[in-house]
Motif scaffolding. Structure first.
Motif, PDB file in Angstrom:
ATOM      1  N   GLN A 134       0.810  -1.213   0.000  1.00  0.00           N
ATOM      2  CA  GLN A 134       0.000   0.000   0.000  1.00  0.00           C
ATOM      3  C   GLN A 134       0.848   1.270   0.000  1.00  0.00           C
ATOM      4  O   GLN A 134       0.433   2.297  -0.520  1.00  0.00           O
ATOM      5  N   TYR A 135       2.040   1.185   0.589  1.00  0.00           N
ATOM      6  CA  TYR A 135       2.921   2.343   0.617  1.00  0.00           C
ATOM      7  C   TYR A 135       3.300   2.749  -0.806  1.00  0.00           C
ATOM      8  O   TYR A 135       3.205   3.921  -1.179  1.00  0.00           O
ATOM      9  N   VAL A 136       3.714   1.797  -1.616  1.00  0.00           N
ATOM     10  CA  VAL A 136       4.062   2.078  -3.009  1.00  0.00           C
ATOM     11  C   VAL A 136       2.815   2.530  -3.766  1.00  0.00           C
ATOM     12  O   VAL A 136       2.866   3.481  -4.557  1.00  0.00           O
ATOM     13  N   ALA A 137       1.697   1.879  -3.512  1.00  0.00           N
ATOM     14  CA  ALA A 137       0.451   2.232  -4.195  1.00  0.00           C
ATOM     15  C   ALA A 137       0.078   3.687  -3.941  1.00  0.00           C
ATOM     16  O   ALA A 137      -0.231   4.434  -4.886  1.00  0.00           O
ATOM     17  N   GLU A 138       0.106   4.122  -2.704  1.00  0.00           N
ATOM     18  CA  GLU A 138      -0.272   5.497  -2.367  1.00  0.00           C
ATOM     19  C   GLU A 138       0.708   6.502  -2.958  1.00  0.00           C
ATOM     20  O   GLU A 138       0.305   7.551  -3.461  1.00  0.00           O
ATOM     21  N   ARG A 139       2.003   6.196  -2.901  1.00  0.00           N
ATOM     22  CA  ARG A 139       3.002   7.091  -3.486  1.00  0.00           C
ATOM     23  C   ARG A 139       2.835   7.172  -5.011  1.00  0.00           C
ATOM     24  O   ARG A 139       2.955   8.245  -5.594  1.00  0.00           O
ATOM     25  N   PHE A 140       2.562   6.033  -5.636  1.00  0.00           N
ATOM     26  CA  PHE A 140       2.367   6.004  -7.087  1.00  0.00           C
ATOM     27  C   PHE A 140       1.158   6.865  -7.470  1.00  0.00           C
ATOM     28  O   PHE A 140       1.230   7.674  -8.398  1.00  0.00           O
ATOM     29  N   LYS A 141       0.058   6.696  -6.760  1.00  0.00           N
ATOM     30  CA  LYS A 141      -1.157   7.461  -7.068  1.00  0.00           C
ATOM     31  C   LYS A 141      -0.926   8.957  -6.912  1.00  0.00           C
ATOM     32  O   LYS A 141      -1.354   9.760  -7.750  1.00  0.00           O
ATOM     33  N   LYS A 142      -0.244   9.337  -5.842  1.00  0.00           N
ATOM     34  CA  LYS A 142       0.032  10.754  -5.614  1.00  0.00           C
ATOM     35  C   LYS A 142       0.942  11.303  -6.714  1.00  0.00           C
ATOM     36  O   LYS A 142       0.719  12.402  -7.229  1.00  0.00           O
ATOM     37  N   ALA A 143       1.959  10.542  -7.105  1.00  0.00           N
ATOM     38  CA  ALA A 143       2.862  10.972  -8.181  1.00  0.00           C
ATOM     39  C   ALA A 143       2.106  11.103  -9.502  1.00  0.00           C
ATOM     40  O   ALA A 143       2.339  12.046 -10.271  1.00  0.00           O
ATOM     41  N   TYR A 144       1.204  10.169  -9.762  1.00  0.00           N
ATOM     42  CA  TYR A 144       0.406  10.229 -10.989  1.00  0.00           C
ATOM     43  C   TYR A 144      -0.438  11.502 -11.012  1.00  0.00           C
ATOM     44  O   TYR A 144      -0.495  12.206 -12.026  1.00  0.00           O
ATOM     45  N   GLU A 145      -1.098  11.806  -9.899  1.00  0.00           N
ATOM     46  CA  GLU A 145      -1.911  13.021  -9.810  1.00  0.00           C
ATOM     47  C   GLU A 145      -1.061  14.272 -10.025  1.00  0.00           C
ATOM     48  O   GLU A 145      -1.473  15.204 -10.714  1.00  0.00           O
ATOM     49  N   MET A 146       0.130  14.285  -9.444  1.00  0.00           N
ATOM     50  CA  MET A 146       1.018  15.436  -9.598  1.00  0.00           C
ATOM     51  C   MET A 146       1.504  15.559 -11.044  1.00  0.00           C
ATOM     52  O   MET A 146       1.573  16.669 -11.576  1.00  0.00           O
ATOM     53  N   ASN A 147       1.828  14.445 -11.695  1.00  0.00           N
ATOM     54  CA  ASN A 147       2.235  14.487 -13.104  1.00  0.00           C
ATOM     55  C   ASN A 147       1.097  14.997 -13.991  1.00  0.00           C
ATOM     56  O   ASN A 147       1.327  15.756 -14.928  1.00  0.00           O
ATOM     57  N   LEU A 148      -0.120  14.584 -13.687  1.00  0.00           N
ATOM     58  CA  LEU A 148      -1.276  15.052 -14.438  1.00  0.00           C
ATOM     59  C   LEU A 148      -1.452  16.558 -14.244  1.00  0.00           C
ATOM     60  O   LEU A 148      -1.645  17.301 -15.201  1.00  0.00           O
ATOM     61  N   LYS A 149      -1.354  16.993 -13.010  1.00  0.00           N
ATOM     62  CA  LYS A 149      -1.517  18.417 -12.713  1.00  0.00           C
ATOM     63  C   LYS A 149      -0.442  19.235 -13.439  1.00  0.00           C
ATOM     64  O   LYS A 149      -0.734  20.278 -14.023  1.00  0.00           O
ATOM     65  N   ARG A 150       0.797  18.753 -13.417  1.00  0.00           N
ATOM     66  CA  ARG A 150       1.879  19.456 -14.120  1.00  0.00           C
ATOM     67  C   ARG A 150       1.625  19.535 -15.625  1.00  0.00           C
ATOM     68  O   ARG A 150       1.894  20.549 -16.251  1.00  0.00           O
ATOM     69  N   LYS A 151       1.136  18.440 -16.191  1.00  0.00           N
ATOM     70  CA  LYS A 151       0.857  18.440 -17.631  1.00  0.00           C
ATOM     71  C   LYS A 151      -0.202  19.475 -17.962  1.00  0.00           C
ATOM     72  O   LYS A 151      -0.060  20.232 -18.922  1.00  0.00           O
ATOM     73  N   ILE A 152      -1.243  19.530 -17.171  1.00  0.00           N
ATOM     74  CA  ILE A 152      -2.303  20.509 -17.411  1.00  0.00           C
ATOM     75  C   ILE A 152      -1.750  21.929 -17.280  1.00  0.00           C
ATOM     76  O   ILE A 152      -2.013  22.784 -18.118  1.00  0.00           O
ATOM     77  N   GLU A 153      -0.949  22.174 -16.254  1.00  0.00           N
ATOM     78  CA  GLU A 153      -0.359  23.500 -16.072  1.00  0.00           C
ATOM     79  C   GLU A 153       0.579  23.850 -17.223  1.00  0.00           C
ATOM     80  O   GLU A 153       0.539  24.967 -17.739  1.00  0.00           O
ATOM     81  N   ASN A 154       1.411  22.900 -17.642  1.00  0.00           N
ATOM     82  CA  ASN A 154       2.346  23.162 -18.735  1.00  0.00           C
ATOM     83  C   ASN A 154       1.622  23.430 -20.046  1.00  0.00           C
ATOM     84  O   ASN A 154       1.975  24.353 -20.784  1.00  0.00           O
ATOM     85  N   GLU A 155       0.614  22.628 -20.356  1.00  0.00           N
ATOM     86  CA  GLU A 155      -0.137  22.834 -21.589  1.00  0.00           C
ATOM     87  C   GLU A 155      -0.884  24.160 -21.538  1.00  0.00           C
ATOM     88  O   GLU A 155      -0.981  24.862 -22.534  1.00  0.00           O
ATOM     89  N   SER A 156      -1.391  24.512 -20.368  1.00  0.00           N
ATOM     90  CA  SER A 156      -2.088  25.787 -20.215  1.00  0.00           C
ATOM     91  C   SER A 156      -1.121  26.945 -20.399  1.00  0.00           C
ATOM     92  O   SER A 156      -1.440  27.936 -21.048  1.00  0.00           O
ATOM     93  N   ARG A 157       0.055  26.810 -19.831  1.00  0.00           N
ATOM     94  CA  ARG A 157       1.078  27.860 -19.948  1.00  0.00           C
ATOM     95  C   ARG A 157       1.451  28.051 -21.416  1.00  0.00           C
ATOM     96  O   ARG A 157       1.580  29.177 -21.886  1.00  0.00           O
ATOM     97  N   VAL A 158       1.607  26.951 -22.148  1.00  0.00           N
ATOM     98  CA  VAL A 158       1.933  27.040 -23.572  1.00  0.00           C
ATOM     99  C   VAL A 158       0.793  27.713 -24.314  1.00  0.00           C
ATOM    100  O   VAL A 158       1.005  28.596 -25.146  1.00  0.00           O
ATOM    101  N   LEU A 159      -0.437  27.314 -24.001  1.00  0.00           N
ATOM    102  CA  LEU A 159      -1.586  27.875 -24.691  1.00  0.00           C
ATOM    103  C   LEU A 159      -1.745  29.350 -24.372  1.00  0.00           C
ATOM    104  O   LEU A 159      -2.058  30.151 -25.243  1.00  0.00           O
ATOM    105  N   LEU A 160      -1.490  29.722 -23.123  1.00  0.00           N
ATOM    106  CA  LEU A 160      -1.586  31.128 -22.744  1.00  0.00           C
ATOM    107  C   LEU A 160      -0.435  31.945 -23.318  1.00  0.00           C
ATOM    108  O   LEU A 160      -0.552  33.145 -23.483  1.00  0.00           O
TER     109      LEU A 160
END
Length: 183
Positions: A134-160
């Motif tokens: 579960q430790y790896v699972a929770e860390r993986f999920k949190k990292a995935y969410e952060m990578n998704l958030k970064r992608k959205i921010e980066n794409e938004s920054r490019v678009l803006l």
């Protein structure tokens, strides 16, 4: 970098779709204003945004920023939930094993750059994974969410076309993404 031919192709698609769109293709200033908003995008992403906008909107865009919402929709539709991402990785690791068949796992997720990037970060843990870790699972999920958030921010920054954090914060609120477990 967006090619001018691709940019004009996208504008033409919008003009053919929205016959009442008041966009003057002969106005160099208007062309330059719109192009400057998208010039840092890859050609395929720009066309994807145009096509997604058309499929989601019955009215033409008023300004380039109208396409930000379309970018959000495109990214959201292509993402897994963090639980779904973890379950997919766990299923692939069980099927192939990671240590000797990582290439098969990467081939299975090649279309999802966020998931692929998260897997790359967790290679060592996945090589020695116990299914109930579960430790790896929770860390993986949190990292995935952060990578998704970064992608959205980066794409938004490019678009803006800017690094305007206040706009990104407004965009982030609009997305209503909350990273679980953060203080």
């Amino acid at each position: 970098m967006l090619k001018k031919e691709t940019f004009l192709k996208g504008i033409n698609i919008l003009m053919k779709t929205y016959l009442n769109w008041k966009f003057d293709i002969t106005d160099d200033l208007q062309i330059q204003i719109w192009y400057n908003q998208f010039k840092n995008l890859q050609d395929n992403l720009y066309i994807e945004i145009i096509n997604k906008y058309i499929s989601c909107n019955k009215f033409p865009p008023n300004c380039p920023y109208d396409l930000i919402e379309t970018l959000k929709i495109a990214i959201e539709e292509n993402k897994l939930s963090s639980d779904g991402a973890w379950n997919k990785v766990l299923e692939l690791v069980r099927e192939y094993g990671f240590k000797y068949n990582a290439d098969k796992i990467y081939e299975s997720v090649k279309e999802d750059e966020i998931l692929k990037k998260t897997i790359e970060y967790f290679e060592r843990e996945l090589e020695n994974l116990k299914s109930d870790d579960q430790y790896v699972a929770e860390r993986f999920k949190k990292a995935y969410e952060m990578n998704l958030k970064r992608k959205i921010e980066n794409e938004s920054r490019v678009l803006l076309g800017k690094k305007d954090l206040s706009k990104l914060l407004e965009f982030d609120k609009m997305l209503q993404i909350e990273t679980k477990g953060e203080n």
